[in-house]
Write a protein that holds these residues in place. Structure first.
Motif, PDB file in Angstrom:
ATOM      1  N   LEU A  15      -6.409 -11.480   7.191  1.00 41.15           N
ATOM      2  CA  LEU A  15      -5.217 -10.580   6.493  1.00 41.15           C
ATOM      3  C   LEU A  15      -5.559  -8.978   6.861  1.00 41.15           C
ATOM      4  N   GLU A  16      -4.930  -8.556   8.095  1.00 44.96           N
ATOM      5  CA  GLU A  16      -5.105  -7.492   8.544  1.00 44.96           C
ATOM      6  C   GLU A  16      -3.800  -7.020   9.237  1.00 44.96           C
ATOM      7  N   PRO A  17      -3.041  -5.878   8.820  1.00 48.07           N
ATOM      8  CA  PRO A  17      -1.670  -5.663   9.448  1.00 48.07           C
ATOM      9  C   PRO A  17      -1.721  -5.190  11.124  1.00 48.07           C
ATOM     10  N   LYS A  18      -2.988  -4.662  11.246  1.00 47.25           N
ATOM     11  CA  LYS A  18      -3.033  -4.250  12.515  1.00 47.25           C
ATOM     12  C   LYS A  18      -4.463  -4.738  13.221  1.00 47.25           C
ATOM     13  N   LEU A  19      -3.870  -5.219  14.708  1.00 49.09           N
ATOM     14  CA  LEU A  19      -5.036  -5.869  15.340  1.00 49.09           C
ATOM     15  C   LEU A  19      -4.732  -5.404  16.972  1.00 49.09           C
ATOM     16  N   VAL A  20      -5.958  -5.456  17.709  1.00 48.16           N
ATOM     17  CA  VAL A  20      -5.947  -5.176  19.041  1.00 48.16           C
ATOM     18  C   VAL A  20      -6.573  -6.457  19.836  1.00 48.16           C
TER      19      VAL A  20
ATOM     20  N   ASN B  95       8.563  -2.433  24.544  1.00 52.81           N
ATOM     21  CA  ASN B  95       8.873  -1.431  23.247  1.00 52.81           C
ATOM     22  C   ASN B  95       8.047  -2.155  22.266  1.00 52.81           C
ATOM     23  N   GLY B  96       7.367  -0.856  21.660  1.00 50.83           N
ATOM     24  CA  GLY B  96       6.604  -0.938  20.507  1.00 50.83           C
ATOM     25  C   GLY B  96       5.053  -1.257  20.969  1.00 50.83           C
ATOM     26  N   GLU B  97       4.722  -1.414  22.103  1.00 53.78           N
ATOM     27  CA  GLU B  97       3.400  -1.830  22.381  1.00 53.78           C
ATOM     28  C   GLU B  97       2.465  -0.660  22.866  1.00 53.78           C
TER      29      GLU B  97
ATOM     30  N   GLN C  64       0.542  -4.791  19.564  1.00 52.69           N
ATOM     31  CA  GLN C  64       1.963  -4.754  19.397  1.00 52.69           C
ATOM     32  C   GLN C  64       2.490  -4.774  18.049  1.00 52.69           C
ATOM     33  N   LYS C  65       3.420  -3.499  17.811  1.00 53.81           N
ATOM     34  CA  LYS C  65       4.025  -3.295  16.721  1.00 53.81           C
ATOM     35  C   LYS C  65       4.877  -4.486  15.966  1.00 53.81           C
ATOM     36  N   GLY C  66       4.974  -4.398  14.786  1.00 54.03           N
ATOM     37  CA  GLY C  66       5.724  -5.552  14.295  1.00 54.03           C
ATOM     38  C   GLY C  66       4.526  -6.641  13.473  1.00 54.03           C
ATOM     39  N   GLU C  67       5.198  -7.773  12.930  1.00 59.25           N
ATOM     40  CA  GLU C  67       4.386  -8.726  12.106  1.00 59.25           C
ATOM     41  C   GLU C  67       3.493  -9.713  13.153  1.00 59.25           C
ATOM     42  N   ASN C  68       2.306  -9.477  13.051  1.00 61.97           N
ATOM     43  CA  ASN C  68       1.327 -10.453  13.822  1.00 61.97           C
ATOM     44  C   ASN C  68       0.484 -11.161  12.804  1.00 61.97           C
TER      45      ASN C  68
END
Length: 264
Positions: A174-179, A119-121, A196-200
């Protein structure tokens, strides 16, 4: 045009028997309690460990880039079927027996690539640099400049497991999105890439080994684990429950983490 394997690909195929599958935060396979003693599981930690002077046993595999499988061009990769439905053909293509360690490694790779996303991936198995960049830019933005992080040895010895000390305050990217792109065992390079969505939280961490090794390590903390499989090996290693604590892990030296560029 029928694809003929190059000498380089065949040589890399012969190295597959050396592969020992490394634990990844995405891994949802069930494990026995005894597996928590596997030295390769010494990659997990929690955010409270991120402090100067913290000592922890860590495993970093030693890999020789000259003998590691390389990414093919898109044209070459697309000429080879990449599917579990073609496994029998591929084993014959690469001259592996169906009961060989190489066959098991390839089967495991197809499992990771073909299993449904959590979920969220968002997930994708890249068989070429072009296909990897296509997926990364689809997630992070087609016109976004990219930075890539990995774990690097500054000084290394033959020791794979030893106590490491955090030398400096870990630097958070400090980046909210990553792969994140993880290597999978295959005759040529295959990367399991996912977001993956959510805080990482992504960190660069300076480590000093008791054997004198120096590592600039990339590490990620997954702050929300409530959707993770209860049998995930990280929960056994850290002795926590899903959703009760963030789970962090170091990246192996050949893994990649893509983020939007910090430079203008």
């Amino acid at each position: 045009m029928e694809f003929r394997p190059t000498l380089s690909i065949l040589l890399h195929a012969l190295l597959l028997f050396q592969f020992v599958s490394e634990s990844r935060a995405r891994d949802i396979a069930k494990t026995s309690p005894e597996e928590t003693l596997n030295p390769q599981l010494n990659i997990f930690f929690t955010p409270k460990d991120l402090k100067i002077g913290k000592i922890m046993p860590l495993f970093f595999a030693l890999k020789d880039p000259s003998t590691s499988p390389h990414l093919l061009s898109r044209e070459e990769a697309n000429s080879i079927p990449f599917s579990s439905s073609n496994l029998t053909y591929l084993l014959n293509f690469f001259s592996f027996s169906k009961d060989s360690p190489q066959a098991k490694a390839m089967e495991d790779t197809f499992f990771h690539c073909e299993i449904s996303a959590m979920n969220g991936e968002s997930k994708f198995c890249a068989t070429s640099l072009e296909s990897m960049l296509d997926f990364v830019q689809e997630i992070l933005g087609f016109h976004t400049k990219l930075d890539v992080y990995t774990t690097e040895f500054l000084k290394k010895s033959p020791v794979t497991l030893q106590n490491y000390t955090i030398l400096q305050k870990p630097k958070e990217i400090l980046e909210p999105k990553l792969v994140a792109c993880h290597t999978l065992p295959y005759p040529y390079a295959v990367f399991y890439c996912h977001m993956q969505k959510g805080e990482n939280k992504l960190f660069k961490i300076s480590l000093l080994g008791e054997n004198g090794d120096r590592i600039e390590a990339a590490a990620i903390c997954h702050m929300d684990t409530k959707e993770w499989n209860h049998d995930h090996v990280a929960f056994r290693v850290l002795k926590v429950l899903p959703g009760s604590s963030p789970v962090c892990h170091y990246f192996p030296v050949d893994n990649l983490v893509w983020v939007p560029s910090l430079s203008m």
